[in-house]
Design a protein around this motif. Structure first.
Motif, mmCIF file in Angstrom:
data_model
loop_
_atom_site.group_PDB
_atom_site.id
_atom_site.type_symbol
_atom_site.label_atom_id
_atom_site.label_comp_id
_atom_site.label_asym_id
_atom_site.label_seq_id
_atom_site.Cartn_x
_atom_site.Cartn_y
_atom_site.Cartn_z
ATOM 1 N N GLY A 183 0.805 -1.210 0.000
ATOM 2 C CA GLY A 183 0.000 0.000 0.000
ATOM 3 C C GLY A 183 0.842 1.266 0.000
ATOM 4 O O GLY A 183 0.535 2.231 -0.708
ATOM 5 N N GLU A 184 1.919 1.282 0.788
ATOM 6 C CA GLU A 184 2.797 2.453 0.835
ATOM 7 C C GLU A 184 3.485 2.677 -0.508
ATOM 8 O O GLU A 184 3.623 3.819 -0.966
ATOM 9 C CB GLU A 184 3.841 2.288 1.941
ATOM 10 N N LEU A 185 3.927 1.592 -1.154
ATOM 11 C CA LEU A 185 4.565 1.735 -2.461
ATOM 12 C C LEU A 185 3.579 2.252 -3.499
ATOM 13 O O LEU A 185 3.926 3.080 -4.351
ATOM 14 C CB LEU A 185 5.140 0.386 -2.900
ATOM 15 N N ALA A 186 2.323 1.772 -3.439
ATOM 16 C CA ALA A 186 1.302 2.245 -4.371
ATOM 17 C C ALA A 186 0.967 3.705 -4.119
ATOM 18 O O ALA A 186 0.806 4.498 -5.058
ATOM 19 C CB ALA A 186 0.049 1.378 -4.256
ATOM 20 N N LEU A 201 -6.944 2.963 -3.494
ATOM 21 C CA LEU A 201 -6.501 3.641 -2.286
ATOM 22 C C LEU A 201 -6.769 5.138 -2.429
ATOM 23 O O LEU A 201 -7.191 5.598 -3.487
ATOM 24 C CB LEU A 201 -5.011 3.388 -2.061
ATOM 25 N N LYS A 202 -6.530 5.897 -1.379
ATOM 26 C CA LYS A 202 -6.724 7.342 -1.468
ATOM 27 C C LYS A 202 -5.840 7.931 -2.557
ATOM 28 O O LYS A 202 -6.208 8.916 -3.201
ATOM 29 C CB LYS A 202 -6.422 7.994 -0.107
ATOM 30 N N LEU A 261 -10.835 -3.960 11.188
ATOM 31 C CA LEU A 261 -12.280 -3.824 11.306
ATOM 32 C C LEU A 261 -12.889 -3.147 10.083
ATOM 33 O O LEU A 261 -13.972 -3.515 9.624
ATOM 34 C CB LEU A 261 -12.636 -3.035 12.570
ATOM 35 N N SER A 262 -12.160 -2.182 9.527
ATOM 36 C CA SER A 262 -12.677 -1.455 8.364
ATOM 37 C C SER A 262 -12.232 -2.060 7.041
ATOM 38 O O SER A 262 -12.635 -1.586 5.973
ATOM 39 C CB SER A 262 -12.229 0.017 8.430
ATOM 40 N N GLY A 263 -11.389 -3.089 7.100
ATOM 41 C CA GLY A 263 -10.935 -3.757 5.885
ATOM 42 C C GLY A 263 -10.078 -2.871 5.005
ATOM 43 O O GLY A 263 -10.217 -2.893 3.772
ATOM 44 N N CYS A 264 -9.208 -2.090 5.616
ATOM 45 C CA CYS A 264 -8.354 -1.202 4.826
ATOM 46 C C CYS A 264 -6.942 -1.199 5.411
ATOM 47 O O CYS A 264 -6.653 -1.890 6.401
ATOM 48 C CB CYS A 264 -8.917 0.214 4.767
ATOM 49 N N LEU A 265 -6.063 -0.443 4.797
ATOM 50 C CA LEU A 265 -4.670 -0.379 5.231
ATOM 51 C C LEU A 265 -4.474 0.703 6.275
ATOM 52 O O LEU A 265 -5.309 1.594 6.461
ATOM 53 C CB LEU A 265 -3.764 -0.119 4.017
ATOM 54 N N LEU A 266 -3.326 0.650 6.937
ATOM 55 C CA LEU A 266 -3.029 1.628 7.980
ATOM 56 C C LEU A 266 -2.976 3.043 7.442
ATOM 57 O O LEU A 266 -3.354 3.991 8.128
ATOM 58 C CB LEU A 266 -1.682 1.284 8.645
ATOM 59 N N LEU A 267 -2.519 3.224 6.207
ATOM 60 C CA LEU A 267 -2.405 4.573 5.652
ATOM 61 C C LEU A 267 -3.761 5.237 5.504
ATOM 62 O O LEU A 267 -3.849 6.466 5.388
ATOM 63 C CB LEU A 267 -1.660 4.542 4.320
ATOM 64 N N ALA A 322 -6.680 3.926 7.558
ATOM 65 C CA ALA A 322 -7.366 3.834 8.858
ATOM 66 C C ALA A 322 -6.672 4.637 9.940
ATOM 67 O O ALA A 322 -7.338 5.196 10.825
ATOM 68 C CB ALA A 322 -7.449 2.367 9.281
ATOM 69 N N ALA A 323 -5.348 4.695 9.911
ATOM 70 C CA ALA A 323 -4.595 5.400 10.957
ATOM 71 C C ALA A 323 -3.325 5.983 10.356
ATOM 72 O O ALA A 323 -2.226 5.490 10.596
ATOM 73 C CB ALA A 323 -4.261 4.440 12.096
#
Length: 437
Positions: free
Chosen positions: A177-180, A237-238, A392-398, A400-401
Motif C-alpha cells: 500500500g505504501e509503495l502504491a 486507495l486514497k 475492522l474497516s478492511g483497509c490499510l493503515l495509511l 485507517a490510521a
C-alpha cells in the motif's frame, strides 16, 4: 548413438511409422495410447524424447517440467499457429504435422542436444519434490536493496517469517500500500499455502483465489499481461491503485500453487508492475522429499520459489521472548533452504511490556549477543489500536490510521530507499494504460 523415443497419437502422415523405418538417429521404443501411459514410460527411464502426434492441448508446464526432470524432451505436432506459440511458451518443441520423418528426426535430435547443453537456472524450473536443490537458484551475491537498478523488470519483494503469526501479512499488505501510494504500480500476491489471509485483511469477499487462477493459466501457457490483470483484484486507495492476487481459499488447495507455474506468474507480474510484493508462508521444510513418490508436488515449494526469486527478502519476527528465538532459528533454516537470500531482519510488535524499558535497545543488545550475523534493519512498534481499526474497516493503515507509529515505520522501511534513489518506471505505456483502466 540412437535416441530412444516414445510416441502418443497417430498423425495423418504416420510420421511415427516413418521414424520406425528410418533406422537412423532415433529409435521408437514404444507407442502409447494416451499421455498418462507416455508419462509412465518416460519416468521409467525408457526414453530421451516423446513425440506427441495427437492431444498436444493436454500438455502443461507441470507435465513438461515433470518430463524434463527425468531428462525427456517433448516434440509436439501441430499446424495451429496459436497452439505452436502456446507450446513454445511452455517449453515444448513444436513441429508441423506434415513434416517428413527425416526432418522430424532432426527436430528430435536438436531438442535433445539443446536440453543437454549446460544452461543457467530458469524461473520455470521443476516444482516437484525431486531434491531440495532442484528448485534452488545457484548461490551468488544478491542485491537486497529495493532501490537497486532494475534489470528490465519490476522488483520482487518477499515478506517471510517463522511460525507463530509474527505479522507477515500485515507488513506485506501495508508495504504494498505504501509503495502504491508513493506513485508506483504494485501487485500484492498472497502465496501462503497454509493460511492465506490478504483477502480477509482487506475485507475482500473473494472465493476465486486469484493466484490459483493465474497459476492455472500459466500452467497452460495462456498467461499474458491482459489475463493477469483480469484475474487480479483492483483495490483503490486514497492515492493509487493496488492490484491483488488473492490466495487459496482452503489449505487443501495448496497443490494448485506449483513452483513452475508460480515462477511464470511472478515474472509476468514483474513485466507489468514496478513492484511485486509477495506474502509467503512460514514453512521451509522439504519433508515431501521423504515421500516414496519423488515426483510429488511440494507444499512448501510456493514459499521457497517466492524467496529464491525475490530481489529483496524481509524476515519478520515478533519482538518477544518467543518470537525472537523462532526468528533466529528460522533465519538458519532460510539460509539452508535458499542460500542466496540476503534477508533484511524486521522485528515487529515492539513494546516495552514484552521487551522491557527501552525495548529497541534491549532487543538490539540481545540480538547482537545471541542472534545471527544479519543486523536488525527495522523495529516496527506495536499499535494494536491502529491495527484493529484497519482490520475492522478492511483497509490499510495509511487509510485507517495515517499517523500511526506503525504505519510511519513501515513507510520509512519500504519507501525511504526508493525515494533516495528514484528510478524510472518499468511500465510500458500500454501496460500503464491497462492498470489505470
Amino acid at each position: 548413438m540412437s535416441i530412444p523415443v516414445v510416441t502418443v497419437g497417430q498423425s495423418s502422415e504416420d510420421l511415427v511409422g516413418g521414424l520406425e523405418r528410418l533406422h537412423g538417429p532415433v529409435t521408437v521404443v514404444r507407442r502409447c495410447s494416451e499421455l498418462t501411459e507416455l508419462l509412465a514410460a518416460c519416468q521409467s527411464g525408457l526414453a530421451r524424447a516423446a513425440v506427441v502426434a495427437e492431444g498436444s492441448d493436454e500438455l502443461t508446464v507441470a507435465l513438461v517440467d515433470r518430463l524434463s526432470a527425468v531428462g525427456v524432451v517433448i516434440v509436439a505436432l501441430t499446424d495451429s499457429a496459436s497452439e505452436t506459440a502456446r507450446l513454445t511458451a511452455i517449453g515444448v518443441t513444436a513441429a508441423p504435422a506434415g513434416l517428413d520423418s527425416a526432418a522430424l528426426a532432426g527436430k528430435i535430435s536438436g531438442a535433445v542436444d539443446q536440453w543437454s547443453r549446460p544452461k543457467p537456472f530458469q524461473a520455470g524450473d521443476s516444482g516437484f519434490a525431486d531434491t531440495g536443490a532442484a528448485i534452488r537458484t545457484q548461490p551468488g551475491a544478491v542485491e537486497s536493496d529495493v532501490s537497486a537498478e532494475p534489470s528490465g523488470a519490476g522488483r520482487l519483494i518477499a515478506v517471510w517469517g517463522p511460525a507463530g503469526a509474527p505479522g507477515r501479512t500485515l507488513v506485506a499488505a501495508n508495504m504494498a500500500g505504501e509503495l502504491a501510494a508513493a506513485g508506483n504500480s504494485v501487485f500484492l500476491i498472497d502465496a501462503d499455502s497454509y493460511g492465506a489471509s490478504v483477502a480477509g485483511l482487506l475485507g475482500l469477499l473473494d472465493e476465486s483465489a486469484g493466484l490459483a487462477q493465474a497459476c492455472r493459466l500459466a500452467d497452460l501457457g495462456q498467461l499474458d499481461a491482459d489475463a493477469l490483470l483480469r484475474v487480479a483484484t483492483p483495490v483503490a486507495l486514497k492515492s493509487g491503485t493496488l492490484r491483488i492476487l488473492t490466495g487459496i481459499t482452503r489449505a487443501d488447495r495448496w497443490i494448485e500453487l506449483r513452483a513452475s507455474a508460480l515462477g511464470i506468474v511472478f515474472e509476468k507480474a514483474r513485466e507489468i508492475a514496478d513492484y511485486v510484493v509477495v506474502d509467503t508462508g512460514f514453512c521451509l521444510e522439504a519433508d515431501e522429499e521423504l515421500s516414496f513418490d519423488t515426483m510429488a508436488p511440494r507444499r512448501n515449494a510456493a514459499t521457497i520459489r517466492s524467496l529464491e526469486m525475490a530481489d529483496t527478502v524481509y524476515a519478520v519476527g515478533a519482538a518477544d521472548s518467543i518470537g525472537v528465538p523462532r526468528l533466529v532459528r528460522g533465519l538458519s533454516e532460510l539460509e539452508a533452504a535458499v542460500p542466496q537470500a540476503v534477508p533484511l531482519v524486521v522485528l515487529n510488535k515492539v513494546r516495552a511490556s514484552a521487551a522491557g524499558r527501552s525495548p529497541e535497545r534491549q532487543l538490539r543488545d540481545a540480538w547482537e549477543r545471541y542472534g545471527p550475523a544479519a543486523a536488525i534493519a527495522a523495529f516496527l512498534p506495536s499499535d494494536s489500536a491502529a491495527s484493529d481499526s484497519a482490520l475492522l474497516s478492511g483497509c490499510l493503515l495509511l487509510e485507517a490510521a495515517p499517523q500511526s507509529g506503525l504505519r510511519l515505520a513501515i513507510a520509512e522501511l519500504v519507501c525511504a530507499p526508493v525515494q533516495r534513489k528514484r528510478r524510472s518506471s518499468v511500465f510500458t505505456s500500454t501496460a500503464k494504460r491497462r492498470l489505470k483502466g
